[in-house]
Design a protein around this motif. Structure first.
Motif, mmCIF file in Angstrom:
data_model
loop_
_atom_site.group_PDB
_atom_site.id
_atom_site.type_symbol
_atom_site.label_atom_id
_atom_site.label_comp_id
_atom_site.label_asym_id
_atom_site.label_seq_id
_atom_site.Cartn_x
_atom_site.Cartn_y
_atom_site.Cartn_z
ATOM 1 N N TYR A 5 0.838 -1.212 0.000
ATOM 2 C CA TYR A 5 0.000 0.000 0.000
ATOM 3 C C TYR A 5 0.870 1.259 0.000
ATOM 4 C CZ TYR A 5 -2.659 3.853 1.993
ATOM 5 O OH TYR A 5 -3.196 5.102 2.223
ATOM 6 N N ARG A 6 1.927 1.254 0.817
ATOM 7 C CA ARG A 6 2.791 2.414 0.905
ATOM 8 C C ARG A 6 3.522 2.679 -0.417
ATOM 9 N NH1 ARG A 6 4.225 4.268 6.113
ATOM 10 N NH2 ARG A 6 3.059 3.183 7.763
ATOM 11 N N ASN A 7 3.734 1.613 -1.189
ATOM 12 C CA ASN A 7 4.388 1.783 -2.489
ATOM 13 C C ASN A 7 3.392 1.978 -3.620
ATOM 14 O OD1 ASN A 7 7.098 1.529 -1.572
ATOM 15 N ND2 ASN A 7 6.821 -0.697 -1.400
ATOM 16 N N GLY A 8 2.113 2.088 -3.271
ATOM 17 C CA GLY A 8 1.089 2.358 -4.266
ATOM 18 C C GLY A 8 0.709 1.177 -5.120
ATOM 19 N N LEU A 9 1.042 -0.037 -4.679
ATOM 20 C CA LEU A 9 0.737 -1.223 -5.474
ATOM 21 C C LEU A 9 -0.654 -1.771 -5.205
ATOM 22 C CD1 LEU A 9 4.174 -3.084 -5.191
ATOM 23 C CD2 LEU A 9 3.337 -1.636 -7.058
ATOM 24 N N ASP A 10 -1.152 -1.608 -3.972
ATOM 25 C CA ASP A 10 -2.474 -2.110 -3.593
ATOM 26 C C ASP A 10 -3.269 -0.995 -2.932
ATOM 27 O OD1 ASP A 10 -2.071 -4.694 -4.508
ATOM 28 O OD2 ASP A 10 -1.203 -5.371 -2.603
ATOM 29 N N SER A 11 -4.597 -1.205 -2.844
ATOM 30 C CA SER A 11 -5.448 -0.241 -2.158
ATOM 31 C C SER A 11 -5.304 -0.412 -0.641
ATOM 32 C CB SER A 11 -6.910 -0.434 -2.559
ATOM 33 O OG SER A 11 -7.402 -1.672 -2.060
ATOM 34 N N TYR A 12 -5.813 0.566 0.066
ATOM 35 C CA TYR A 12 -5.700 0.513 1.527
ATOM 36 C C TYR A 12 -6.591 -0.577 2.113
ATOM 37 C CZ TYR A 12 -5.856 1.803 6.428
ATOM 38 O OH TYR A 12 -5.788 1.766 7.796
ATOM 39 N N LEU A 13 -7.621 -0.984 1.375
ATOM 40 C CA LEU A 13 -8.525 -2.009 1.886
ATOM 41 C C LEU A 13 -7.789 -3.309 2.170
ATOM 42 C CD1 LEU A 13 -11.816 -1.577 -0.182
ATOM 43 C CD2 LEU A 13 -11.463 -1.201 2.269
ATOM 44 N N ASP A 14 -6.826 -3.658 1.307
ATOM 45 C CA ASP A 14 -6.061 -4.890 1.523
ATOM 46 C C ASP A 14 -5.219 -4.776 2.801
ATOM 47 O OD1 ASP A 14 -7.060 -6.031 -0.793
ATOM 48 O OD2 ASP A 14 -5.459 -5.203 -2.048
ATOM 49 N N ALA A 15 -4.575 -3.636 2.974
ATOM 50 C CA ALA A 15 -3.762 -3.444 4.175
ATOM 51 C C ALA A 15 -4.635 -3.390 5.424
ATOM 52 C CB ALA A 15 -2.944 -2.162 4.043
ATOM 53 N N LEU A 16 -5.799 -2.720 5.325
ATOM 54 C CA LEU A 16 -6.708 -2.613 6.458
ATOM 55 C C LEU A 16 -7.243 -3.984 6.856
ATOM 56 C CD1 LEU A 16 -8.276 -0.879 8.469
ATOM 57 C CD2 LEU A 16 -10.048 -0.576 6.718
ATOM 58 N N ASP A 17 -7.578 -4.789 5.864
ATOM 59 C CA ASP A 17 -8.085 -6.124 6.154
ATOM 60 C C ASP A 17 -7.020 -6.980 6.831
ATOM 61 O OD1 ASP A 17 -10.201 -8.193 5.842
ATOM 62 O OD2 ASP A 17 -8.685 -9.150 4.577
ATOM 63 N N SER A 18 -5.785 -6.882 6.382
ATOM 64 C CA SER A 18 -4.687 -7.640 6.997
ATOM 65 C C SER A 18 -4.448 -7.181 8.434
ATOM 66 C CB SER A 18 -3.406 -7.471 6.174
ATOM 67 O OG SER A 18 -3.541 -8.056 4.901
ATOM 68 N N GLN A 19 -4.527 -5.860 8.645
ATOM 69 C CA GLN A 19 -4.310 -5.349 9.994
ATOM 70 C C GLN A 19 -5.416 -5.800 10.940
ATOM 71 O OE1 GLN A 19 -4.669 -1.086 10.843
ATOM 72 N NE2 GLN A 19 -2.664 -1.211 11.867
ATOM 73 N N ARG A 20 -6.645 -5.788 10.481
ATOM 74 C CA ARG A 20 -7.759 -6.246 11.313
ATOM 75 C C ARG A 20 -7.603 -7.714 11.685
ATOM 76 N NH1 ARG A 20 -12.763 -3.350 8.001
ATOM 77 N NH2 ARG A 20 -12.534 -1.265 8.948
ATOM 78 N N GLN A 21 -7.185 -8.537 10.728
ATOM 79 C CA GLN A 21 -6.976 -9.954 11.029
ATOM 80 C C GLN A 21 -5.851 -10.139 12.048
ATOM 81 O OE1 GLN A 21 -6.360 -12.016 7.320
ATOM 82 N NE2 GLN A 21 -8.465 -11.732 6.615
ATOM 83 N N LEU A 22 -4.769 -9.358 11.897
ATOM 84 C CA LEU A 22 -3.674 -9.442 12.850
ATOM 85 C C LEU A 22 -4.125 -8.980 14.237
ATOM 86 C CD1 LEU A 22 -0.724 -9.806 13.672
ATOM 87 C CD2 LEU A 22 -0.277 -7.485 12.818
ATOM 88 N N TYR A 23 -4.849 -7.879 14.287
ATOM 89 C CA TYR A 23 -5.347 -7.334 15.556
ATOM 90 C C TYR A 23 -6.250 -8.340 16.260
ATOM 91 C CZ TYR A 23 -7.552 -3.899 18.708
ATOM 92 O OH TYR A 23 -8.016 -3.227 19.809
ATOM 93 N N SER A 24 -7.142 -8.950 15.506
ATOM 94 C CA SER A 24 -8.055 -9.948 16.069
ATOM 95 C C SER A 24 -7.292 -11.175 16.575
ATOM 96 C CB SER A 24 -9.078 -10.364 15.010
ATOM 97 O OG SER A 24 -9.936 -11.375 15.501
ATOM 98 N N ALA A 25 -6.290 -11.620 15.816
ATOM 99 C CA ALA A 25 -5.498 -12.783 16.228
ATOM 100 C C ALA A 25 -4.698 -12.469 17.488
ATOM 101 C CB ALA A 25 -4.574 -13.217 15.100
#
Length: 472
Positions: A424-444
């Motif tokens: 996301y920081r390099n502009g390759l993906d949207s923030y939704l992908d990063a947000l979804d990964s962070q939520r999964q990590l936070y939940s775990a």
């Protein structure tokens, strides 16, 4: 032998008269549970404990709970908790009742003195005779000879009631130790969750700054900016929620402890080796439950009910009471203690029950029913204890595997989030992908912290249900 000496010799003889007990011989009921738990081997195999014959019940709580702060908090609770204080006072009350009942085995001896003055007219004339009578003596009255063990049975019942109260206090003490430990660990867990939420919020704020910069440069869309702002506020809510929960946890802990706690006694965010898990022998026998305080309390109550049957049976037999005294009697005070003024009395009495409309039979039947109730209560207490241990062992057997799997899940989600955030920081993906990964990590991560609390609580509960050391 002088009358006074005779009475003094007679007293110890009479107090030993009650050598017959009509109470049935006590027999411990058979255990209503199986000899072993089926989950013991699984729990032992899946724990880091070394096989040994030393059980949790043999470990002092000071050795079981290794955290210095936690031990200090438990000590404070044992000093200040009101429920434990009431339990201690109940022991004192039961001890006093036992002392009162035991005193019934001995005669109550009293010393008395009196003076009587009377005026008697002489032949109806105005002149009268005034006489004086002086008396002094020692004696006892209405002392019951315990020939059939009625008073002894009541004394035994009072003793068992006292011992039951002692075990109830130990059970209260053990429950208090476990409750303090669990409350302290819950506070520690929510402190960890609060720190995790704050860490997530800090990460989201950094992402928000980056996104605002990217938005100003036209790299990120307004939708991306709104999504990041939404995740930031969500993290703020979590931080505020856990902050309130930590405050409530502290209040709950202080209520159980019975006094306010200084900040230096509160747990830190990082917990390591807070509780030493006592080894569980592979062939742990359910007979260890017989030493649990609540089981011992139930057995003492059963013994007391058994003794009460003896008192009820003795009520069918005659009651023999004695009243005796020896002293001096004289019309002149200065002659009261002369050799010729000795006096004594000895009055035995007997009471034989003939007709009581069946009240004695009903009392005996009631005492037997109470004994049967006490047996059922004793067996139920053992069954409850067995179930509590079985439940703890069932959870214990799978905890290590669950923790291992959860740690692996956190590691995998962490790697996924690192990659998604970099893209996301390099502009390759949207923030939704990063947000979804962070939520999964936070939940775990949250689930791992909660699972660690479950593991700690399981150790505490194991210590409690096996009747862990409460004597020191």
């Amino acid at each position: 032998m002088k009358p006074l000496q005779k009475i003094c010799v007679l007293i110890p003889v009479l107090t030993m008269a009650g050598c017959v007990s009509l109470a049935p011989d006590y027999q411990q009921p058979d255990s209503p549970v199986t000899a072993e738990w089926r989950d013991t081997k699984a729990a032992q195999q899946n724990s880091s404990a070394v096989a040994t014959h030393k059980t949790v019940a043999a470990i002092k709580w000071q050795d079981y709970f290794q955290d210095r702060k936690l031990r200090q908090v438990i000590n404070l609770a044992l000093t200040n908790n009101r429920d434990l204080r009431i339990a201690l006072l109940n022991i004192e009350q039961a001890r006093a009742k036992y002392g009162i009942q035991e005193a019934e085995l001995w005669p109550s001896i009293s010393v008395s003195s009196s003076k009587t003055a009377s005026r008697t007219p002489t032949n109806g004339s105005d002149s009268a005779t005034i006489s004086h009578q002086y008396e002094a003596g020692i004696g006892f009255s209405n002392y019951e000879l315990d020939l059939f063990g009625r008073i002894s049975s009541l004394k035994d019942e009072a003793l068992e009631s006292y011992l039951s109260t002692v075990e109830t206090q130990r059970s209260t003490r053990l429950s208090l130790i476990a409750e303090v430990a669990n409350n302290w660990l819950t506070l520690a867990t929510n402190l960890q969750l609060q720190a995790l939420a704050q860490q997530t919020l800090n990460s989201q704020l950094e992402t928000l700054k980056l996104t605002q910069k990217m938005y100003s440069q036209g790299i990120a869309s307004k939708l991306n900016l709104a999504q990041v702002q939404s995740s930031v506020e969500t993290a703020r809510v979590d931080v505020a929620t856990y902050k309130a929960q930590v405050a409530q946890d502290r209040n709950a802990l202080e209520l159980v402890v019975g006094t306010q706690l200084k900040d230096n006694l509160l747990p830190t965010v990082k917990l390591e080796k807070t509780i030493a898990l006592a080894p569980i022998p592979a062939n742990l026998k359910s007979s260890v439950l017989l030493q649990r305080p609540d089981v011992l309390a139930a057995e003492h109550s059963l013994k007391g009910a058994n003794a009460n049957i003896g008192a009820a049976r003795a009520a069918f037999f005659p009651t023999i009471s004695l009243t005796a005294s020896a002293g001096r009697s004289s019309n002149q005070l200065n002659d009261l203690f002369s050799s010729s003024n000795r006096s004594w009395s000895f009055t035995p009495s007997i009471s034989i029950p003939i007709f009581n409309a069946g009240s004695l039979s009903a009392s005996l039947k009631e005492s037997k029913v109470k004994r049967d109730i006490a047996v059922a209560d004793y067996e139920k207490t053992i069954q409850t204890a067995f179930k509590e241990v079985a439940d703890v062992l069932a959870v214990r057997g799978s905890l290590d595997e669950r923790l291992k799997a959860q740690k692996a899940l956190v590691k995998a989600n962490s790697q996924s989030y690192t990659l998604s955030n970099a893209r996301y920081r390099n502009g390759l993906d949207s923030y939704l992908d990063a947000l979804d990964s962070q939520r999964q990590l936070y939940s775990a991560q949250q689930a791992l912290i909660q699972l660690q609390l479950t593991e700690y609580s399981n150790r505490v509960t194991l210590f409690k249900v096996l009747g862990g050391g409460t004597n020191t």
